[in-house]
Scaffold this motif. Structure first.
Motif, short mmCIF file in Angstrom:
data_model
loop_
_atom_site.label_atom_id
_atom_site.label_comp_id
_atom_site.label_asym_id
_atom_site.label_seq_id
_atom_site.Cartn_x
_atom_site.Cartn_y
_atom_site.Cartn_z
N VAL A 392 20.02 31.61 57.70
CA VAL A 392 21.01 30.90 58.52
C VAL A 392 20.87 29.39 58.37
N LEU A 405 26.76 36.86 61.38
CA LEU A 405 25.31 36.85 61.26
C LEU A 405 24.83 37.98 60.34
N THR A 408 25.46 36.95 56.76
CA THR A 408 24.60 35.83 56.35
C THR A 408 23.16 36.28 56.11
N SER A 441 19.80 36.15 67.13
CA SER A 441 21.21 36.34 67.48
C SER A 441 21.51 35.75 68.85
N LEU A 444 21.44 31.95 68.63
CA LEU A 444 22.66 31.49 67.95
C LEU A 444 23.86 31.57 68.89
#
Length: 608
Positions: A392, A405, A408, A441, A444
């Motif tokens: 990321v 996500l 990525t 996660s 983010l």
């Protein structure tokens, strides 16, 4: 005068001997005879026409004496069976022994019953036709129609199964342990093919016989025979690796030993003649090993965070020689009457994908959100987060671009370095690869939340985890759960992600466009966990129960440039998670003894 006039009027002489009566000349009699014979021939032709000669068979059917219509019907009925019956094919020659089949009416082959009837039952104008009617018929082949495109198409799969491409010979180079180079010969070998056009002619000519049709495969020769390949060893291969090679260009020179450049060379047939060929990519690898600065890769413009301020590091153009140009220069330098062993190339400038101006235009000038969550003591879990954060970190999102996500980070597998660590599955904690990535996660998602970006997809955990803010967290699963958002800020967004101390830290940089406030409601529908005793063989104990509840989180966004306030509310329902003890409940009542016949009343054992 009078006699002349009378002659003129009567057309006969008026005096002297009378003429003889008119008589037939010989040629006249011959002509009359011809007319009589022709008339008789025509009469005979017409008399026997209109029906097939007696004794005539077509496709095994006796049509003798039948009129034209009956002939057509009989032939058509027989043709339907013949056309639908597969024709066996046998391919031989050139080492082939392959069988196949075609169905005539699916391969463009059919019987023309109408034309066949016309030829058999029409007037017998030709002497041969008349003779057939008078002497009796014989077995006759029907008229056949043929669709070449369909027939060749039906035969192509068989031809493909038969075909074996010839193997071209070649000379490659073996590098020995002492650094010497020796040519290695790979001999050519024949192949085979089936000429589809010739095969179509054979099938068209033999399909009515009811017997297998034999097709002949041909030998396919390589373009250069074994003798030609062997001759190229001394004529081309050995001279090519007889000494060092100098590659020059862009103000630099690199010297390559035969052991370095020979693996990128080979002698192969080119337009029917053996020639030295080169692999440009392999030569570039050898060139980079000899002189790492001979070619340079372009470097994209990038963001570097100094303090909390993003700064643009300018892009750098690269320098490279196209593979084809390098290969041509090298083969030219190593062949010919007087090899120079010096390849002159002209490196071209290669541009980065992201230029300095492009990155500057994105408006990544300040931090627009940051968030941190505390790690656990599980080292495998922490390593999973570190690996995922590496994918990321450094992401640059264009205005309007979407971020996933899962896309990525990719699938969390042991081959990619991920470890097994606890994840929530079916309401229980179990170990699985990539456990802990949900913490990245969640971190983010909070950046998306406070930057005011457009949330597209997220899912909270089914159980509340106290190290995360209530209702403002996001789990992740490679198969079914993603964390996605869209950069609707109107500027670029740069993502910084990693582990700092004992925390996962994620920050977004761009141009601030929203002031964001988070409002969390009180808990409702609270469900207190209880203790469950599990005596099953697959019991998993749980010593950290969770309270279940429902909570609302509202995001209040006010545009920095002015405008109406915007609100979004997410409702999260957390399940309760019971304390699980593997074993029987110690407080359960003990079994009651069986009463004895002599005992006046049953006795019980108190629970406890």
């Amino acid at each position: 005068m009078v006699n002349q006039r009378a002659q003129q009027e009567t057309g006969r002489p008026t005096g002297g001997r009378r003429p003889r009566p008119w008589t037939k000349r010989p040629t006249t009699w011959i002509g009359l005879g011809a007319v009589v014979v022709a008339g008789g021939y025509c009469a005979a032709a017409l008399a026997v026409g209109g029906q097939a000669p007696r004794g005539t068979t077509v496709l095994g059917v006796d049509v003798g004496g039948l009129d034209r219509t009956a002939v057509e019907q009989a032939v058509d009925r027989a043709a339907q069976e013949v056309q639908s019956r597969p024709v066996a094919l046998q391919v031989t020659g050139a080492g082939a022994s392959t069988t196949g089949e075609v169905v005539p009416d699916q391969a463009g082959l059919s019987v023309d019953a109408a034309t066949t009837a016309d030829e058999l039952a029409g007037p017998a104008w030709s002497p041969a036709a008349l003779w057939r009617h008078l002497a009796g018929g014989d077995t006759v082949d029907p008229v056949v129609t043929r669709d070449d495109a369909a027939l060749r198409g039906a035969l192509q799969p068989l031809a493909d199964s038969v075909a074996v491409a010839p193997v071209e010979g070649a000379v490659t180079f073996d590098v020995r342990e002492d650094g010497s180079v020796e040519p290695a010969v790979a001999a050519p070998s024949d192949g085979r093919d089936l000429d589809v056009a010739a095969a179509a002619d054979a099938v068209a000519g033999g399909w009515l016989a009811g017997e297998p049709v034999t097709l002949q495969a041909d030998v396919a020769r390589p373009t250069v025979d074994a003798a030609g390949i062997e001759a190229s060893v001394d004529a081309i291969a050995r001279p090519a690796v007889a000494g060092d090679l100098v590659v020059a260009g862009g103000g630099r020179e690199a010297t390559l030993t035969p052991a370095a450049f020979a693996p990128a060379l080979a002698v192969r047939p080119v337009e029917g003649e053996p020639e030295l060929v080169a692999d440009g990519a392999g030569l570039r690898t050898a060139l980079a090993a000899a002189d790492p600065q001979f070619e340079t890769a372009p470097q994209d413009a990038r963001i570097e965070i100094v303090g909390d301020v993003p700064q643009v590091v300018p892009a750098v153009a690269g320098r490279a020689t196209p593979d084809a140009d390098l290969a041509a220069a090298v083969t030219g330098a190593l062949t010919g009457q007087d090899p120079t062993r010096r390849a002159e190339v002209e490196p071209t400038e290669s541009q980065p994908e992201l230029t300095t101006d492009e990155l500057n235009s994105l408006g990544i000038v300040e931090r627009i959100s940051t968030f941190a969550t505390t790690l656990t003591s599980d080292a495998d879990r922490t390593e999973n987060i570190r690996i995922a954060a590496g994918y990321v970190d450094g992401t640059i999102l264009q205005p309007g671009e979407e971020f996933s996500l899962n896309d990525t980070v990719g699938e969390r597998t042991p081959e990619r370095g991920f470890n097994k660590a606890p994840v929530i599955s079916g309401g229980r904690l179990v170990d699985d690869y990539g456990g802990g990535v949900s913490q990245l996660s969640t971190t983010l998602f909070n950046n998306v939340f406070f930057a005011g970006l457009d949330e597209l997809e997220h899912k909270p955990h089914s159980l509340y985890i106290s190290r995360y803010p209530e209702g403002r967290e996001a789990t992740l699963d490679w198969r079914s759960i993603d964390n996605r958002f869209r950069n609707d800020s109107g500027h670029g967004v740069y993502i910084q992600a990693g582990i700092v101390g004992n925390q996962v830290v994620v920050s977004f940089y761009g141009t601030k466009f929203m002031d964001v406030e988070s409002v969390t409601s009180g808990r409702r529908n609270v469900k207190t966990p209880r203790t469950v005793y599990d005596t099953s063989e697959g019991c998993t104990p749980n010593s950290t129960p969770h309270t279940g509840f429902t909570v609302d989180v509202t995001r209040i966004m006010t545009p920095v440039a002015g405008g109406p306030e915007q609100r979004e509310t997410w409702t999260t329902v957390y399940n309760s998670d019971n304390r699980v003890v593997c074993g029987p409940d110690p407080s359960a009542a003990k079994p009651t003894p069986t009463p004895q016949a002599s005992t006046p009343a049953p006795q019980t054992t108190p629970a406890g």
